[in-house]
Design a protein around this motif. Structure first.
Motif, PDB file in Angstrom:
ATOM      1  N   PRO A  92       0.817  -1.232   0.000  1.00 23.79           N
ATOM      2  CA  PRO A  92       0.000   0.000   0.000  1.00 23.79           C
ATOM      3  C   PRO A  92       0.842   1.271   0.000  1.00 23.79           C
ATOM      4  O   PRO A  92       0.496   2.252  -0.672  1.00 23.79           O
ATOM      5  CB  PRO A  92      -0.815  -0.117   1.301  1.00 23.79           C
ATOM      6  CG  PRO A  92      -0.870  -1.579   1.578  1.00 23.79           C
ATOM      7  CD  PRO A  92       0.459  -2.118   1.120  1.00 23.79           C
ATOM      8  N   THR A 309     -11.154  -6.685  -1.323  1.00 25.95           N
ATOM      9  CA  THR A 309     -10.248  -5.736  -0.650  1.00 25.95           C
ATOM     10  C   THR A 309      -8.897  -5.672  -1.354  1.00 25.95           C
ATOM     11  O   THR A 309      -8.287  -4.606  -1.419  1.00 25.95           O
ATOM     12  CB  THR A 309     -10.052  -6.100   0.831  1.00 25.95           C
ATOM     13  OG1 THR A 309      -9.553  -7.444   0.944  1.00 25.95           O
ATOM     14  CG2 THR A 309     -11.345  -5.995   1.598  1.00 25.95           C
ATOM     15  N   GLN A 310      -8.428  -6.804  -1.881  1.00 24.91           N
ATOM     16  CA  GLN A 310      -7.169  -6.789  -2.641  1.00 24.91           C
ATOM     17  C   GLN A 310      -7.319  -5.964  -3.916  1.00 24.91           C
ATOM     18  O   GLN A 310      -6.393  -5.279  -4.335  1.00 24.91           O
ATOM     19  CB  GLN A 310      -6.748  -8.217  -2.986  1.00 24.91           C
ATOM     20  CG  GLN A 310      -6.161  -8.977  -1.812  1.00 24.91           C
ATOM     21  CD  GLN A 310      -5.675 -10.362  -2.201  1.00 24.91           C
ATOM     22  OE1 GLN A 310      -5.430 -10.647  -3.370  1.00 24.91           O
ATOM     23  NE2 GLN A 310      -5.549 -11.235  -1.227  1.00 24.91           N
ATOM     24  N   GLN A 313      -7.400  -2.161  -2.846  1.00 24.30           N
ATOM     25  CA  GLN A 313      -6.201  -1.583  -2.230  1.00 24.30           C
ATOM     26  C   GLN A 313      -5.378  -0.699  -3.167  1.00 24.30           C
ATOM     27  O   GLN A 313      -5.095   0.463  -2.829  1.00 24.30           O
ATOM     28  CB  GLN A 313      -5.319  -2.696  -1.644  1.00 24.30           C
ATOM     29  CG  GLN A 313      -4.045  -2.193  -0.968  1.00 24.30           C
ATOM     30  CD  GLN A 313      -2.861  -2.098  -1.930  1.00 24.30           C
ATOM     31  OE1 GLN A 313      -2.534  -3.069  -2.596  1.00 24.30           O
ATOM     32  NE2 GLN A 313      -2.230  -0.946  -2.018  1.00 24.30           N
ATOM     33  N   SER A 317      -5.063   3.327  -2.495  1.00 20.06           N
ATOM     34  CA  SER A 317      -3.726   3.826  -2.148  1.00 20.06           C
ATOM     35  C   SER A 317      -3.191   4.782  -3.206  1.00 20.06           C
ATOM     36  O   SER A 317      -2.672   5.863  -2.882  1.00 20.06           O
ATOM     37  CB  SER A 317      -2.757   2.649  -1.964  1.00 20.06           C
ATOM     38  OG  SER A 317      -3.167   1.806  -0.921  1.00 20.06           O
ATOM     39  N   GLN A 393      -9.710  -2.511   5.986  1.00 21.00           N
ATOM     40  CA  GLN A 393      -8.763  -2.571   4.875  1.00 21.00           C
ATOM     41  C   GLN A 393      -8.543  -1.201   4.234  1.00 21.00           C
ATOM     42  O   GLN A 393      -7.459  -0.928   3.713  1.00 21.00           O
ATOM     43  CB  GLN A 393      -9.251  -3.574   3.832  1.00 21.00           C
ATOM     44  CG  GLN A 393      -9.223  -5.017   4.297  1.00 21.00           C
ATOM     45  CD  GLN A 393      -7.840  -5.464   4.729  1.00 21.00           C
ATOM     46  OE1 GLN A 393      -6.842  -5.181   4.087  1.00 21.00           O
ATOM     47  NE2 GLN A 393      -7.762  -6.173   5.855  1.00 21.00           N
ATOM     48  N   THR A 394      -9.552  -0.339   4.277  1.00 13.08           N
ATOM     49  CA  THR A 394      -9.370   1.006   3.735  1.00 13.08           C
ATOM     50  C   THR A 394      -8.431   1.816   4.619  1.00 13.08           C
ATOM     51  O   THR A 394      -7.640   2.627   4.121  1.00 13.08           O
ATOM     52  CB  THR A 394     -10.729   1.721   3.580  1.00 13.08           C
ATOM     53  OG1 THR A 394     -11.557   0.944   2.701  1.00 13.08           O
ATOM     54  CG2 THR A 394     -10.562   3.109   2.984  1.00 13.08           C
ATOM     55  N   SER A 397      -5.115   0.771   3.401  1.00 14.22           N
ATOM     56  CA  SER A 397      -4.847   1.313   2.066  1.00 14.22           C
ATOM     57  C   SER A 397      -4.485   2.787   2.111  1.00 14.22           C
ATOM     58  O   SER A 397      -3.753   3.289   1.261  1.00 14.22           O
ATOM     59  CB  SER A 397      -6.073   1.113   1.162  1.00 14.22           C
ATOM     60  OG  SER A 397      -6.370  -0.249   0.995  1.00 14.22           O
TER      61      SER A 397
END
Length: 464
Positions: A92, A309-310, A313, A317, A393-394, A397
């Motif tokens: 990230p 989420t992958q 990302q 980012s 996850q954010t 990121s």
């Protein structure tokens, strides 16, 4: 000098546009990146299952060998967690620097993380070879299974460097938007493993050692594929010798950001022990068997969310680094809606058809009945898991290390592990109480995560 700078800036911008992270419609981009990631996740799980199927069919010793290899999972998960510590923090940050137009810094991050993964692999290999047998006994190996567990782990340990590189550096391929190349890393390893397993296990009569050897050779092939790409012409970020020397100011922020995924993965081993020990105490082997099935169901169920989420990302980012707040907002809200729709659909299916899910993994009527009852408790709050994953996850990121680490600790360490032991003391049905620890922890963790995120999201975007 100015002319050269503008030329380099134009090249960087053109290459960034090739990956579409800053220009392509967010919806199309997210799903184009997420689908290969989901495919890779599913392939990875399936080839691990095929590995165990082959071991389980070894004549005479198959059942004990399979149990022994199963005991190695906590150690293998810990090895993977160290790859996440480096890569899921570094990738990230590299994407953010790409968004800022700081290619040199992004390549320094890539090189530093490459070296860190090799160092981690050397340390982990030494630890496993020296103390692996004792660790396996601690994680549940018995006198009947320890020889099989150690036979597998003693070979697997020598391939730790390939595991670290293939898992860790592949994240940097995804971070640049090359999701199909990232997917092929997993697929190539999976195909090699499926082909080599029967040859080594049965053809060469190597048994459990053959399975481990097939795995590390497959990981080596994946590692070569990753390094070849990251040193080739198609990659935007390239591994360069001058960036391999670790610089604290470059690497330490990656480690700080990587702590959250490291905690999330490494604590799975601790949870494995906590759940099973409590369920064995209160409900015996049948309760432990039900937990094994529930863990398998959740593992499969979470794959699409992990893939989403992958996919999100690198978009989040890159655009956060590029100070494009509208694309950051669009990506998050699309991720949130998609995650909620999926987790909601899963929740409904579990409530309506628990027998179908349990029947996939077991035929014993008593075990299926126990699992169905436990499933309705254990997955009662799965409806809202999409919120937890999208927000947490954010945070990662966007480079928010402190909050992401806290949230990773909150759900599993601060809430879930204590609840596994506290709730049975408060409720009359001890087994149900253990299973109830999961939804109680989920509800509290999601509430805290959502509150923290939506309070800080505007603040983070305002600073852009």
């Amino acid at each position: 000098m100015e002319k050269e700078y503008q030329k380099n800036k134009k090249i960087d911008t053109d290459q960034s546009r090739e990956n579409d992270l800053g220009t392509k419609p967010v919806g199309k981009l997210l799903f184009s990146l997420a689908l290969p990631a989901i495919t890779a996740q599913i392939v990875n799980v399936l080839y691990n299952m095929v590995d165990r199927i082959y071991i389980g069919h070894i004549p005479v010793i198959g059942a004990q060998a399979l149990t022994g290899v199963g005991v190695t999972m906590p150690i293998i998960m810990l090895i993977s967690a160290f790859a996440a510590l480096v890569s899921m923090g570094g990738a990230p940050r590299a994407s953010i620097m790409m968004g800022k137009g700081q290619k040199a810094t992004a390549q320094q991050i890539l090189g530093n993380c490459m070296t860190a993964l090799i160092i981690a692999a050397a340390i982990l290999t030494a630890v496993v070879l020296l103390f692996g047998r004792d660790l396996l006994l601690m994680f549940g190996a018995s006198e009947n299974t320890i020889e099989y567990a150690w036979a597998y782990m003693a070979v697997y340990a020598w391939g730790t460097v390939f595991v670290q590189i293939s898992l860790g550096m592949n994240a940097f391929i995804t971070a640049q938007g090359f999701s199909k190349i990232s997917m092929l890393t997993v697929v190539i390893g999976a195909v090699c493993n499926i082909i080599l397993d029967p040859i080594f296990i049965f053809g060469l009569n190597l048994g459990v050692r053959g399975a481990a050897l097939a795995t590390i050779i497959s990981q080596a092939v994946s590692a070569v594929w990753v390094i070849r790409f990251l040193t080739g012409k198609k990659t935007y970020l390239r591994i360069c010798p001058e960036n391999l020397w670790i610089k604290p100011k470059v690497f330490f922020p990656c480690m700080a950001l990587g702590l959250s995924p490291f905690i999330m993965q490494s604590t799975e081993s601790i949870l494995f022990v906590c759940f099973n020990s409590s369920l064995l105490k209160y409900g015996g082997d049948m309760a432990v068997g039900a937990m094994t099935i529930l863990t398998s169901i959740m593992q499969f169920a979470m794959l699409p969310l992990q893939g989403l989420t992958q996919g999100a990302q690198p978009i989040t980012s890159f655009n956060y680094g590029a100070q494009n707040k509208e694309r950051v907002k669009k990506c998050f809200y699309l991720l949130l809606r998609s995650s909620l729709i999926y987790s909601g659909a899963l929740w409904i299916l579990v409530l309506l058809f628990p027998n179908v899910f349990a029947g996939i993994f077991a035929t014993d009527a008593e075990l299926v009945a126990t699992t169905v009852h436990a499933m309705r408790i254990y997955m009662a709050a799965s409806l809202i898991l999409g919120v937890q994953i999208a927000c947490q996850q954010t945070f990662i990121s966007m480079g928010n290390a402190k909050t992401s680490v806290f949230l990773a600790l909150l759900r599993k360490v601060i809430l879930l592990i204590p609840l596994i032991y506290i709730l049975p003391q408060l409720l009359s049905n001890k087994v149900d109480a253990v299973f109830m620890a999961e939804p109680v922890a989920d509800i509290i963790a999601v509430s805290v995560t959502a509150t923290l995120f939506f309070r800080s999201f505007r603040k983070y975007l305002y600073t852009l």
